[in-house]
Design an enzyme around this catalytic site. Sequence first.
Site, mmCIF file in Angstrom:
data_model
loop_
_atom_site.group_PDB
_atom_site.id
_atom_site.type_symbol
_atom_site.label_atom_id
_atom_site.label_comp_id
_atom_site.label_asym_id
_atom_site.label_seq_id
_atom_site.Cartn_x
_atom_site.Cartn_y
_atom_site.Cartn_z
ATOM 1 C CG HIS A 191 -0.627 1.632 -2.407
ATOM 2 N ND1 HIS A 191 -0.709 2.442 -3.263
ATOM 3 C CD2 HIS A 191 0.266 2.232 -1.541
ATOM 4 C CE1 HIS A 191 -0.012 3.430 -3.176
ATOM 5 N NE2 HIS A 191 0.735 3.367 -1.884
ATOM 6 C CD GLU A 222 2.391 6.577 -2.882
ATOM 7 O OE1 GLU A 222 2.070 6.815 -1.613
ATOM 8 O OE2 GLU A 222 2.533 5.403 -3.242
ATOM 9 C CD GLU A 262 1.923 1.039 2.232
ATOM 10 O OE1 GLU A 262 1.808 0.345 1.270
ATOM 11 O OE2 GLU A 262 2.523 2.113 2.353
#
Length: 345
Positions: A138, A185, A135
């Site tokens: 990201h 991803e 995360e």
Amino acid sequence: MTENTPDRARTRFPGISSRAYEHPADRSALVALRSLSGFDVVLRKLSGLFNERAFRLHFLAGSVRAGEGQFRHLYDMTRDACYILDLAEVPEVYVKQDPAPNAMALGSDRPFIVVNTGLLDLLDEEELRAVIGHEVGHILSGHAVYQTMMQILLSLGARLAWLPLGNIAIGGIIIGLKEWFRKAELSADRAGLLAGQDLEASKRVLMKLAGGTRLHEMSTEAFLEQAREYDAAGDVRDGLLKFLNLLPQSHPEVVVRFAEIDRWAREGDYQRILAGEYPRRAEDGEASVTDEMRNAAQAYKESWERTADPFIGKVRGAADAAADVAAGIFDRVNRRRDGGTTTAN
């Protein structure tokens, strides 16, 4: 502050650029977006349709914010990941009561992370560290930018559904964005490995997402073999069905993610980054859009050459030609625009 002492010695990557771990298809799109002057300003105005403050207030009101006094291990883990990946501002982390094993990064101005309780119940500490790193990756890549684009287009598609061909046009763009999501991803999985620096833990996350907590019933080698079997699925019909199944999904299939992180670690990029060989954030402005588009096209070609999928084998020639045409178009556009190599701002 990101200064923190991880629970064991891990290599830190001062000034690392997200380009170090991004999949070429993801990286090329991000470099292109960063080259568009004023794009972030326009997008922030558009994202007013999906108020980031409202999202944060929603989780502040109905979830648990990790910190010194709540979910301390998650709070420390997030600081560790930011320290290792050199992200200056540690994002807030919220724990949401939801049995679905999931985590997400939201927001663009002040991104934050949400972790479902289902994921906390499923993973051990090192596996969870890989997810938090995922995360943080990201956020470092700025993936929230095109997640906002997706939300805007979905909303627009719903409004244009009554128009002849209106929703079809938006639908085509969304399909392209979802392919970008899937490559993002893979990028974030690599960031998770860099943050945790435990390949087996990164693999276990994906195995547990597929089969639950019973690791004693699973095998990494057997799961990798399962990925190979999926890749080489029966005949052209199976390959077409895989393609159609994937179109609406925002994430690659779990076995594909497993095989990709295994390959990325095994082929040397991971070790080179650990050794300090990686692009720096200070050099992002020198990144060439044209070069990155060519890298993306080459990455697709290599994946098509590696695959045993009979459907890809049938369309490989056309796909290769399309990739070459795309690279040529970007070359011509860049030459017309500034007579030289395009760089990101």
